[in-house]
Design a protein around this motif. Structure first.
Motif, PDB file in Angstrom:
ATOM      1  N   ALA A  27       0.855  -1.196   0.000  1.00  0.00           N
ATOM      2  CA  ALA A  27       0.000   0.000   0.000  1.00  0.00           C
ATOM      3  C   ALA A  27       0.889   1.244   0.000  1.00  0.00           C
ATOM      4  CB  ALA A  27      -0.927  -0.011   1.206  1.00  0.00           C
ATOM      5  N   PRO A  28       0.534   2.253  -0.776  1.00  0.00           N
ATOM      6  CA  PRO A  28      -0.752   2.502  -1.418  1.00  0.00           C
ATOM      7  C   PRO A  28      -0.912   1.882  -2.808  1.00  0.00           C
ATOM      8  CG  PRO A  28       0.625   4.416  -1.721  1.00  0.00           C
ATOM      9  CD  PRO A  28       1.424   3.418  -0.899  1.00  0.00           C
ATOM     10  N   ARG A  29       0.027   1.027  -3.244  1.00  0.00           N
ATOM     11  CA  ARG A  29      -0.125   0.345  -4.536  1.00  0.00           C
ATOM     12  C   ARG A  29      -0.851  -0.980  -4.320  1.00  0.00           C
ATOM     13  NH1 ARG A  29       4.791   1.842  -3.655  1.00  0.00           N
ATOM     14  NH2 ARG A  29       5.423  -0.272  -3.131  1.00  0.00           N
ATOM     15  N   GLU A  30      -1.532  -1.460  -5.366  1.00  0.00           N
ATOM     16  CA  GLU A  30      -2.115  -2.796  -5.317  1.00  0.00           C
ATOM     17  C   GLU A  30      -0.985  -3.819  -5.325  1.00  0.00           C
ATOM     18  OE1 GLU A  30      -5.066  -3.629  -8.297  1.00  0.00           O
ATOM     19  OE2 GLU A  30      -6.381  -2.027  -7.589  1.00  0.00           O
ATOM     20  N   CYS A  31      -1.195  -4.918  -4.634  1.00  0.00           N
ATOM     21  CA  CYS A  31      -0.247  -6.023  -4.674  1.00  0.00           C
ATOM     22  C   CYS A  31      -0.885  -7.166  -5.455  1.00  0.00           C
ATOM     23  CB  CYS A  31       0.128  -6.473  -3.266  1.00  0.00           C
ATOM     24  SG  CYS A  31      -1.168  -7.392  -2.412  1.00  0.00           S
ATOM     25  N   CYS A  32      -0.075  -8.168  -5.811  1.00  0.00           N
ATOM     26  CA  CYS A  32      -0.618  -9.305  -6.547  1.00  0.00           C
ATOM     27  C   CYS A  32       0.241 -10.538  -6.310  1.00  0.00           C
ATOM     28  CB  CYS A  32      -0.735  -9.004  -8.037  1.00  0.00           C
ATOM     29  SG  CYS A  32       0.724  -8.274  -8.811  1.00  0.00           S
ATOM     30  N   ARG A  67       5.604  -9.251  -8.468  1.00  0.00           N
ATOM     31  CA  ARG A  67       5.700  -7.794  -8.534  1.00  0.00           C
ATOM     32  C   ARG A  67       4.544  -7.256  -9.359  1.00  0.00           C
ATOM     33  NH1 ARG A  67      11.711  -7.905 -10.745  1.00  0.00           N
ATOM     34  NH2 ARG A  67      10.778  -9.800 -11.584  1.00  0.00           N
ATOM     35  N   ASN A  68       4.038  -6.094  -8.960  1.00  0.00           N
ATOM     36  CA  ASN A  68       3.002  -5.405  -9.720  1.00  0.00           C
ATOM     37  C   ASN A  68       3.698  -4.472 -10.702  1.00  0.00           C
ATOM     38  OD1 ASN A  68       0.942  -3.894 -10.779  1.00  0.00           O
ATOM     39  ND2 ASN A  68       0.128  -3.212  -8.828  1.00  0.00           N
ATOM     40  N   ARG A  69       3.770  -4.887 -11.951  1.00  0.00           N
ATOM     41  CA  ARG A  69       4.451  -4.090 -12.969  1.00  0.00           C
ATOM     42  C   ARG A  69       3.772  -2.742 -13.183  1.00  0.00           C
ATOM     43  NH1 ARG A  69       6.385  -6.501 -18.709  1.00  0.00           N
ATOM     44  NH2 ARG A  69       4.510  -5.546 -19.498  1.00  0.00           N
ATOM     45  N   ALA A  70       2.480  -2.650 -12.918  1.00  0.00           N
ATOM     46  CA  ALA A  70       1.768  -1.379 -13.074  1.00  0.00           C
ATOM     47  C   ALA A  70       2.122  -0.395 -11.963  1.00  0.00           C
ATOM     48  CB  ALA A  70       0.259  -1.612 -13.097  1.00  0.00           C
ATOM     49  N   SER A  71       2.540  -0.908 -10.805  1.00  0.00           N
ATOM     50  CA  SER A  71       2.899  -0.063  -9.659  1.00  0.00           C
ATOM     51  C   SER A  71       1.879   1.063  -9.459  1.00  0.00           C
ATOM     52  CB  SER A  71       4.310   0.508  -9.834  1.00  0.00           C
ATOM     53  OG  SER A  71       4.732   1.109  -8.617  1.00  0.00           O
ATOM     54  N   SER A  72       0.618   0.660  -9.319  1.00  0.00           N
ATOM     55  CA  SER A  72      -0.490   1.609  -9.300  1.00  0.00           C
ATOM     56  C   SER A  72      -1.414   1.341  -8.112  1.00  0.00           C
ATOM     57  CB  SER A  72      -1.287   1.462 -10.601  1.00  0.00           C
ATOM     58  OG  SER A  72      -2.533   2.104 -10.522  1.00  0.00           O
ATOM     59  N   PHE A 101      -4.425 -13.551  -6.739  1.00  0.00           N
ATOM     60  CA  PHE A 101      -4.777 -12.635  -5.662  1.00  0.00           C
ATOM     61  C   PHE A 101      -4.304 -11.235  -6.021  1.00  0.00           C
ATOM     62  CE2 PHE A 101      -2.985 -10.353  -1.968  1.00  0.00           C
ATOM     63  CZ  PHE A 101      -4.153 -10.113  -1.273  1.00  0.00           C
ATOM     64  N   HIS A 102      -5.112 -10.254  -5.656  1.00  0.00           N
ATOM     65  CA  HIS A 102      -4.642  -8.873  -5.675  1.00  0.00           C
ATOM     66  C   HIS A 102      -5.428  -8.060  -4.656  1.00  0.00           C
ATOM     67  CE1 HIS A 102      -8.015  -8.178  -8.488  1.00  0.00           C
ATOM     68  NE2 HIS A 102      -7.890  -6.890  -8.220  1.00  0.00           N
ATOM     69  N   SER A 103      -4.894  -6.899  -4.352  1.00  0.00           N
ATOM     70  CA  SER A 103      -5.540  -6.032  -3.365  1.00  0.00           C
ATOM     71  C   SER A 103      -6.168  -4.831  -4.053  1.00  0.00           C
ATOM     72  CB  SER A 103      -4.511  -5.555  -2.328  1.00  0.00           C
ATOM     73  OG  SER A 103      -3.503  -4.778  -2.949  1.00  0.00           O
ATOM     74  N   HIS A 104      -7.168  -4.289  -3.377  1.00  0.00           N
ATOM     75  CA  HIS A 104      -7.737  -2.991  -3.730  1.00  0.00           C
ATOM     76  C   HIS A 104      -7.492  -2.099  -2.518  1.00  0.00           C
ATOM     77  CE1 HIS A 104     -10.824  -4.413  -6.993  1.00  0.00           C
ATOM     78  NE2 HIS A 104      -9.574  -4.601  -7.340  1.00  0.00           N
ATOM     79  N   VAL A 105      -6.836  -1.002  -2.749  1.00  0.00           N
ATOM     80  CA  VAL A 105      -6.452  -0.133  -1.640  1.00  0.00           C
ATOM     81  C   VAL A 105      -7.600   0.773  -1.207  1.00  0.00           C
ATOM     82  CG1 VAL A 105      -4.790   1.601  -0.859  1.00  0.00           C
ATOM     83  CG2 VAL A 105      -4.060  -0.222  -2.413  1.00  0.00           C
TER      84      VAL A 105
END
Length: 181
Positions: A27-32, A67-72, A101-105
């Motif tokens: 956080a604050p980026r989504e993880c996956c 890693r979240n390549r979008a880093s968003s 799996f991924h997160s929504h912040v």
């Protein structure tokens, strides 16, 4: 969105802690990441798909960060090198891809339009953890104040699956492997 009528998927507390820890760390980026299903004694995945082996009890799952390549904070894109390493590991260990799996912040734990469009694994369970305070649980569960929900997604269609947490007894699942470098 449809709701599946099958038995809840039973997830171990240690796995839930790994998912929450990764989401909070990024956080604050989504993880996956990716969830493996270990096949006791090796052998073939069930013909009905790996997601449907849940009714007998806690699932022997392992979590592998990517890693979240979008880093968003609003989208994720699993790093292709991490995915290749994970898929190679699945083959080497005779395991099955069980879920993603991924997160929504800042948003509910619901698949976005992009999530639905990019759901390339129709037999997988898609777990989404929302860090948004007061997020709707649907048929999911609370993990230290965060909402975790599970979905099947195919051809843009979404079906929510029930989740539950296993009791504290029994052997814990294996520790996660971090493919992100």
């Amino acid at each position: 969105m449809r709701q599946a009528g099958s038995a809840p998927l039973v997830l171990e507390p240690r796995l839930l802690a790994q998912l929450l820890g990764h989401a909070r760390q990024e956080a604050p980026r989504e993880c996956c990441g990716v969830l493996w299903l270990d096949r006791p004694g090796g052998g073939q995945a069930p013909a009905s798909g790996p997601a449907l082996v849940a009714a007998a009890g806690p699932l022997p799952l392992r979590y592998h960060r990517t890693r979240n390549r979008a880093s968003s904070p609003n989208r994720y894109e699993m790093d292709p090198d991490d995915m290749l390493a994970i898929l190679d590991g699945l083959t080497a260990e005779d395991a099955s891809l069980w879920g993603l799996f991924h997160s929504h912040v800042r948003h509910e734990a619901l698949p976005s339009e992009v999530d639905r469009t990019n759901a390339y694994y129709p037999d997988a369970i898609y777990l989404i953890l929302s860090l948004k305070p007061g997020a709707d649980l649907g048929r999911g569960l609370t993990v230290e104040g965060a909402a975790l929900r599970g979905f099947r997604i195919w051809d843009g269609e979404v079906e929510e699956v029930a989740l539950t947490q296993a009791g504290l007894g029994g052997a814990p699942p294996p520790l996660s492997t971090d493919y992100a470098s």
